[in-house]
Design a protein around this motif. Structure first.
Motif, PDB file in Angstrom:
ATOM      1  N   GLN A  79       0.828  -1.214   0.000  1.00 51.05           N
ATOM      2  CA  GLN A  79       0.000   0.000   0.000  1.00 51.05           C
ATOM      3  C   GLN A  79       0.861   1.262   0.000  1.00 51.05           C
ATOM      4  O   GLN A  79       0.558   2.228  -0.714  1.00 51.05           O
ATOM      5  N   GLN A  83       0.789   4.132  -2.844  1.00 51.67           N
ATOM      6  CA  GLN A  83       0.605   5.543  -2.491  1.00 51.67           C
ATOM      7  C   GLN A  83       1.713   6.394  -3.111  1.00 51.67           C
ATOM      8  O   GLN A  83       1.447   7.476  -3.652  1.00 51.67           O
ATOM      9  N   LYS A 319     -12.168  11.447   3.751  1.00 54.31           N
ATOM     10  CA  LYS A 319     -11.729  10.053   3.612  1.00 54.31           C
ATOM     11  C   LYS A 319     -12.636   9.293   2.659  1.00 54.31           C
ATOM     12  O   LYS A 319     -12.166   8.505   1.823  1.00 54.31           O
ATOM     13  N   SER A 323     -10.372   8.001  -0.382  1.00 55.23           N
ATOM     14  CA  SER A 323      -9.727   6.791   0.135  1.00 55.23           C
ATOM     15  C   SER A 323      -9.164   5.895  -0.962  1.00 55.23           C
ATOM     16  O   SER A 323      -8.176   5.184  -0.753  1.00 55.23           O
ATOM     17  N   GLU A 327      -5.664   5.352   0.430  1.00 54.16           N
ATOM     18  CA  GLU A 327      -5.502   3.978   0.923  1.00 54.16           C
ATOM     19  C   GLU A 327      -5.989   3.018  -0.159  1.00 54.16           C
ATOM     20  O   GLU A 327      -7.017   2.356  -0.005  1.00 54.16           O
TER      21      GLU A 327
END
Length: 349
Positions: A79, A83, A319, A323, A327
């Motif tokens: 992850q 990112q 978020k 997201s 994430e």
């Protein structure tokens, strides 16, 4: 209702701390264009830099306790990598198309501004995995030695964030092994008063010192050669700075509330503030905004805006809408990894 455990108290404390630190990150980046014009802003900027990145790395290490190894650890590594790729690409494209910033070398081997933290975070986890056979004290000692020695290498410290990775490594390892119970009982009213007074004393000391302390030393991104201190004793300066950062960080803990509050909830979404606030900072820097700020009233307006925007970017709605990029799902990447390992016969039964 039973009293919270040390672990629960520690999580609350460090979530509150994490939000205050991301607030400091936003404020320091927002006032950076003003530090050459206003001594007060320069003092505030330097004061923040004595503690905010070491403590941020420390907190990151603390929360890595439950996600360093196993499938969870692999998921986090993938992850972080995604990112980095997403935001390194996004910032580079915006630089060329929207902000039109010149003289920036765009490369995946040169993390873009704040994205150094992602590259270093990935490396900290890998290095800690390699050092796991050593005792915690030996891990920290090895990290300090590496952090000092990296400065002597004749290279560009920003390449793959190699300098910051090793300079801040001791704080990540210390955070990983830290137990809140060690200091929980010390966080008394007396400690807070003393800590706040010492932190303010440091601020005024930096104010008096003026430009004596070169910011590059606190950034951790430059080698001794880049800092024009390519002498045998340069490592001693970095060793001394570790003590300054340790002192400044310990004092700042006095500002952190221990109770569950809105700050605690905001602290769960600091990654969103970290990755998104750079877009706002870049826009402000590319605009004529700072040309109109020539007084402390304007500077305080910038600080107030940074505080409000930090709170705004910490909201659940942000978020919800971002997201996918902040994430990103990694199951598909892990599935490809398992298939690749399976095809190569490397999967253990």
């Amino acid at each position: 209702m039973s009293a919270p455990t040390w672990e629960q108290r520690g999580e609350t404390f460090f979530l509150n701390l994490r939000f205050l630190l991301i607030l400091c990150v936003f404020v320091s980046n927002a006032i950076e264009p003003l530090i050459s014009r206003m001594m007060g802003m320069n003092s505030l900027y330097m004061w923040i830099f004595t503690f905010h990145m070491p403590l941020f790395v420390f907190v990151t290490g603390y929360f890595a306790k439950t996600s360093l190894t196993g499938s969870t650890g692999r998921k986090v590594l993938v992850q972080i990598g995604l990112q980095y790729v997403i935001f390194q690409t996004l910032y580079s494209i915006l630089d060329v198309t929207v902000f039109q910033v010149d003289h920036i070398h765009h490369s995946f081997f040169a993390p873009y501004l704040l994205l150094w933290f992602l590259a270093s975070h990935l490396c900290w986890r890998l290095i800690l995995l390699l050092l796991q056979k050593l005792s915690p004290l030996r891990q920290i000692a090895a990290a300090v030695i590496l952090g000092i020695l990296i400065g002597y290498l004749p290279l560009d410290g920003t390449w793959l964030s190699v300098s910051r990775t090793f300079v801040f490594l001791p704080f990540f390892i210390a955070g990983y092994h830290f137990s809140f119970a060690w200091i929980g009982q010390l966080l008394t009213k007396k400690f807070r008063v003393i800590g706040i007074l010492l932190s303010l004393t440091l601020f005024f000391a930096l104010r008096i010192a003026g430009n004596e302390l070169v910011p590059g030393w606190l950034y951790g991104s430059m080698t001794y050669m880049q800092l024009d201190t390519a002498y045998w004793y340069a490592g001693l300066i970095r060793f001394a700075l570790y003590f300054l950062q340790l002192f400044a960080g310990a004092c700042f803990l006095a500002f952190v509330p221990q109770r569950v509050s809105r700050l605690t909830d905001y602290g769960r979404r600091t990654l969103y503030v970290f990755l998104l606030h750079g877009l706002l900072i870049r826009w402000a820097a590319a605009s004529p905004l700072y040309d109109y700020i020539d007084s402390y009233a304007g500077a305080f307006a910038i600080i107030a805006s940074a505080v409000l925007l930090t709170i705004l970017l910490s909201q659940p709605t942000v978020k919800k809408w971002t997201s996918a990029a902040i994430e990103p799902p990694v199951e598909w990447a892990l599935h490809l990894e398992r298939r690749a390992l399976g095809n190569s016969g490397a999967v253990s039964k």
